[in-house]
Design a protein around this motif. Sequence first.
Motif, PDB file in Angstrom:
ATOM      1  N   UNK A   1      -1.087  11.475   7.156  1.00  0.00           N
ATOM      2  CA  UNK A   1      -1.602  10.997   8.135  1.00  0.00           C
ATOM      3  C   UNK A   1      -2.650  10.251   9.101  1.00  0.00           C
ATOM      4  N   UNK A   2      -4.146  10.661   8.838  1.00  0.00           N
ATOM      5  CA  UNK A   2      -5.219  10.317   9.288  1.00  0.00           C
ATOM      6  C   UNK A   2      -5.595   8.761   7.566  1.00  0.00           C
ATOM      7  N   UNK A   3      -4.701   9.113   6.867  1.00  0.00           N
ATOM      8  CA  UNK A   3      -4.641   7.355   6.185  1.00  0.00           C
ATOM      9  C   UNK A   3      -4.034   5.897   7.363  1.00  0.00           C
ATOM     10  N   UNK A   4      -2.820   6.930   7.586  1.00  0.00           N
ATOM     11  CA  UNK A   4      -1.856   5.996   8.488  1.00  0.00           C
ATOM     12  C   UNK A   4      -2.871   5.277   9.679  1.00  0.00           C
ATOM     13  N   UNK A   5      -3.636   6.298  10.332  1.00  0.00           N
ATOM     14  CA  UNK A   5      -3.859   6.475  11.243  1.00  0.00           C
ATOM     15  C   UNK A   5      -5.138   5.485  11.597  1.00  0.00           C
ATOM     16  N   UNK A   6      -5.925   5.062   9.948  1.00  0.00           N
ATOM     17  CA  UNK A   6      -7.140   4.206   9.980  1.00  0.00           C
ATOM     18  C   UNK A   6      -6.423   3.267   9.227  1.00  0.00           C
TER      19      UNK A   6
ATOM     20  N   UNK B   1      -1.172   4.874   0.905  1.00  0.00           N
ATOM     21  CA  UNK B   1      -1.788   5.354   1.791  1.00  0.00           C
ATOM     22  C   UNK B   1      -2.994   4.628   2.047  1.00  0.00           C
ATOM     23  N   UNK B   2      -3.549   6.005   0.954  1.00  0.00           N
ATOM     24  CA  UNK B   2      -5.011   5.754   0.760  1.00  0.00           C
ATOM     25  C   UNK B   2      -5.444   4.188   0.385  1.00  0.00           C
ATOM     26  N   UNK B   3      -4.978   3.585  -0.986  1.00  0.00           N
ATOM     27  CA  UNK B   3      -4.784   2.611  -1.210  1.00  0.00           C
ATOM     28  C   UNK B   3      -4.478   1.325   0.615  1.00  0.00           C
ATOM     29  N   UNK B   4      -3.694   1.689   1.067  1.00  0.00           N
ATOM     30  CA  UNK B   4      -3.749   0.901   2.013  1.00  0.00           C
ATOM     31  C   UNK B   4      -4.917   1.100   3.411  1.00  0.00           C
ATOM     32  N   UNK B   5      -5.527   2.215   3.158  1.00  0.00           N
ATOM     33  CA  UNK B   5      -6.283   2.601   3.974  1.00  0.00           C
ATOM     34  C   UNK B   5      -7.909   2.091   3.822  1.00  0.00           C
ATOM     35  N   UNK B   6      -8.528   1.857   2.646  1.00  0.00           N
ATOM     36  CA  UNK B   6      -9.344   1.255   1.519  1.00  0.00           C
ATOM     37  C   UNK B   6      -8.810  -0.802   1.423  1.00  0.00           C
ATOM     38  N   UNK B   7      -8.056  -0.569   2.195  1.00  0.00           N
ATOM     39  CA  UNK B   7      -7.612  -2.091   1.894  1.00  0.00           C
ATOM     40  C   UNK B   7      -7.582  -3.030  -0.221  1.00  0.00           C
ATOM     41  N   UNK B   8      -6.499  -1.840  -0.639  1.00  0.00           N
ATOM     42  CA  UNK B   8      -6.689  -2.145  -1.882  1.00  0.00           C
ATOM     43  C   UNK B   8      -5.525  -3.108  -1.997  1.00  0.00           C
ATOM     44  N   UNK B   9      -5.532  -3.150  -3.905  1.00  0.00           N
ATOM     45  CA  UNK B   9      -4.558  -4.132  -3.768  1.00  0.00           C
ATOM     46  C   UNK B   9      -3.194  -3.074  -3.506  1.00  0.00           C
TER      47      UNK B   9
ATOM     48  N   UNK C   1      -6.593  -0.820  11.323  1.00  0.00           N
ATOM     49  CA  UNK C   1      -6.491  -1.615  11.476  1.00  0.00           C
ATOM     50  C   UNK C   1      -6.202  -2.715  11.449  1.00  0.00           C
ATOM     51  N   UNK C   2      -5.255  -2.399  11.995  1.00  0.00           N
ATOM     52  CA  UNK C   2      -4.243  -3.442  12.419  1.00  0.00           C
ATOM     53  C   UNK C   2      -3.390  -4.583  11.274  1.00  0.00           C
ATOM     54  N   UNK C   3      -3.544  -5.034  11.770  1.00  0.00           N
ATOM     55  CA  UNK C   3      -1.751  -6.137  11.206  1.00  0.00           C
ATOM     56  C   UNK C   3      -2.797  -6.779   9.379  1.00  0.00           C
ATOM     57  N   UNK C   4      -3.643  -6.453   9.342  1.00  0.00           N
ATOM     58  CA  UNK C   4      -4.633  -7.539   8.241  1.00  0.00           C
ATOM     59  C   UNK C   4      -4.063  -7.113   6.616  1.00  0.00           C
ATOM     60  N   UNK C   5      -3.428  -7.782   6.244  1.00  0.00           N
ATOM     61  CA  UNK C   5      -3.299  -8.277   5.305  1.00  0.00           C
ATOM     62  C   UNK C   5      -3.222  -7.212   3.934  1.00  0.00           C
ATOM     63  N   UNK C   6      -2.561  -5.900   3.613  1.00  0.00           N
ATOM     64  CA  UNK C   6      -3.824  -5.430   2.406  1.00  0.00           C
ATOM     65  C   UNK C   6      -3.513  -6.711   1.333  1.00  0.00           C
ATOM     66  N   UNK C   7      -4.394  -6.929   0.270  1.00  0.00           N
ATOM     67  CA  UNK C   7      -4.043  -7.394  -1.021  1.00  0.00           C
ATOM     68  C   UNK C   7      -3.169  -7.127  -1.995  1.00  0.00           C
ATOM     69  N   UNK C   8      -2.651  -7.990  -2.339  1.00  0.00           N
ATOM     70  CA  UNK C   8      -0.946  -8.197  -3.112  1.00  0.00           C
ATOM     71  C   UNK C   8      -1.739  -7.761  -3.923  1.00  0.00           C
ATOM     72  N   UNK C   9      -0.246  -6.413  -5.301  1.00  0.00           N
ATOM     73  CA  UNK C   9      -1.191  -6.809  -6.302  1.00  0.00           C
ATOM     74  C   UNK C   9      -0.897  -7.905  -6.691  1.00  0.00           C
ATOM     75  N   UNK C  10      -1.521  -8.815  -8.126  1.00  0.00           N
ATOM     76  CA  UNK C  10      -0.808  -9.881  -8.818  1.00  0.00           C
ATOM     77  C   UNK C  10       0.658  -9.558  -9.507  1.00  0.00           C
ATOM     78  N   UNK C  11       1.910 -10.528  -9.103  1.00  0.00           N
ATOM     79  CA  UNK C  11       2.454 -10.446  -9.745  1.00  0.00           C
ATOM     80  C   UNK C  11       2.968 -11.226 -11.322  1.00  0.00           C
TER      81      UNK C  11
END
Length: 609
Positions: free
Chosen positions: A71-76, A21-29, A80-90
């Motif tokens: 919960x705080x991370x999920x709220x963030x 969730x932290x990675x998602x909140x910070x928009x990390x891969x 942020x809406x549906x902006x896509x988190x960068x996917x890890x390189x396959x």
Amino acid sequence: MLNVLLFPVLLVAGLWLPGWLLGRALRLPDTTGGAFLGSAAILLNLLLILDAGGIALTLANIGGALGALSGLFAGIIWRQGRQRTPAARTPGPVRRWDLFWLPAGIGLAAITVRASLDPLSGFDTPFRWDFLAQQVFRTGRMDFYPASESGDFLNYAWCDGIAPLVSGLYLWAYLSLGKIAAWATIPVVVAQAVLLFQAMGNLAGPPARPLAWALAAGSSVLLWGVAMGQETGLTALCLCLMLLFLERHGEAPGAGWLTWAGVAAGTGALAREYALVYPVLGVLALRWQGALRADHRRFIATAAIIALPWYLRNWFKTGNPLWPHELGGLLPGNAVQTSYYRNVGEIHSFLARPELLGALVSLLLALTLVPLVPGVVAGWTTGLKARPKIAALATVFLLWLWSLPHTSGGPAYSLRVLTPALALGAALGAGFLAPRLQGGKRLLLAGLLTVAAIDAGVRSLHLPINPYVPWWREPAHSWRDFSRLAARWRDQPQWAALAAAAGPRLILVSDLLCHASLVRHGAHALPFFSPEVHFLFRGGSDFPASLNQLRALGFRFVVLTRHNTFQDRQLAGNDFFQALAASPPVLEEPLYRVYDLYSPALPAAALPR
């Protein structure tokens, strides 16, 4: 039954979800390894915050804090809406290298077998890594750690300043289960193994991933270093992931990989104090990449946010952020432990025992050759491109050499420190060999590595007791003989009887396993390292006067182990303990003696009040 059903849910909720969730909140891969390390770092720092606030370290309180943070991370994320988190390189599909899955599977199976049938098998885990988790589970607090004052040593016997990262993972496993059970740590250790193999493969590159796993499976030290349940699985995972994330940052500077690299560096610095060098290695890698200074600052800041609170706490509690390392007298430490390590260093000195050098070379050749040699060759021939990995491998090797005189377990036991170097060697070697293997060479190498993995896998089960065991001549379960003996020793009825006889009075112990066994039975035991008994080590002490002082402090029994090389050397010139050893014990066992300070055979004895 309900606890067992909830166990996997709670375990994942604590050891993966917060970091993800932290990675998602910070928009990390997205990265499973980063989520695990991030969750581990979050858990440890929450333990520090709750303990500092006097809040009991229970499932409800820790789980509530983790839930609130998640919960705080999920709220963030929601805001942020549906902006896509960068996917890890396959990494790409595995095609030509599928034959190397066999040795790789053997290696992972060996780790799983050791972690499952002989969990927490490291020599130190019964009184350090696991014992700390058990003590926090029992007491609901951690203010006694690191042990520096006399009262601290009633709960924890060793002068450690290592951040309780490993212990925190085991604590959460026990809390998730609702009780202390060694099998609860199995998924924690196996998860580290899987993530480490994944990181090694990704460092090697898509075409060479299974080859990297196969090379790693050829080293019994790497397999044992992960399965034993101490810090080396995490130090290897953190270093490999840090270098992997930095490589990906170089390829995509704005994607967020730099933050994950800082998380890996900071978490590594919490796994063991010698891994404080990881952020330095990360800065070097960024410099060689030609990264911006802003990238350097962001990387350092991320690592510092994660690791600095623990070392500041150490400094506040003990006066030494690197407790108990005195750094040549520059920082405060524990005089008795310093004396103990001086004896260990003298016994394991190459000058005193030149034969140790030959033993070390033999151990390296027998137990580390498969991943190390291809890694060194690759580093030698690849040049500038592999500088970060080469520098990291060389640094870990130097750290191992530095650790040798400080390792009570001896040369074989010290090899576990090389686990990160062996992982890097496997990644480097696979990247070097993969383009050079064609046709029959590939088939031949797969066969050789399968044979090597079988030997390394079985041999890893026997480490560190018998590195050269001809395992094909031994009974299938002989590798568990030592752990069975150790368990019987820890479960002797004498410990409960001794605790009952002492009652509220104190027991002075020379051995840390004795301390742990007595504490589990409710005894009030103190080790030699407690400042309360340092007067016994100042020299020239009067035996009757020292006895009376111990009695006045509330001691009833003294337990001295027998046939302990380091203790025998430390106590050889000690007037008090030599006089005590010459007195008749009230209990004599093959491995220890018990002395009653109120025995009529001792001077000025009187019945305890």
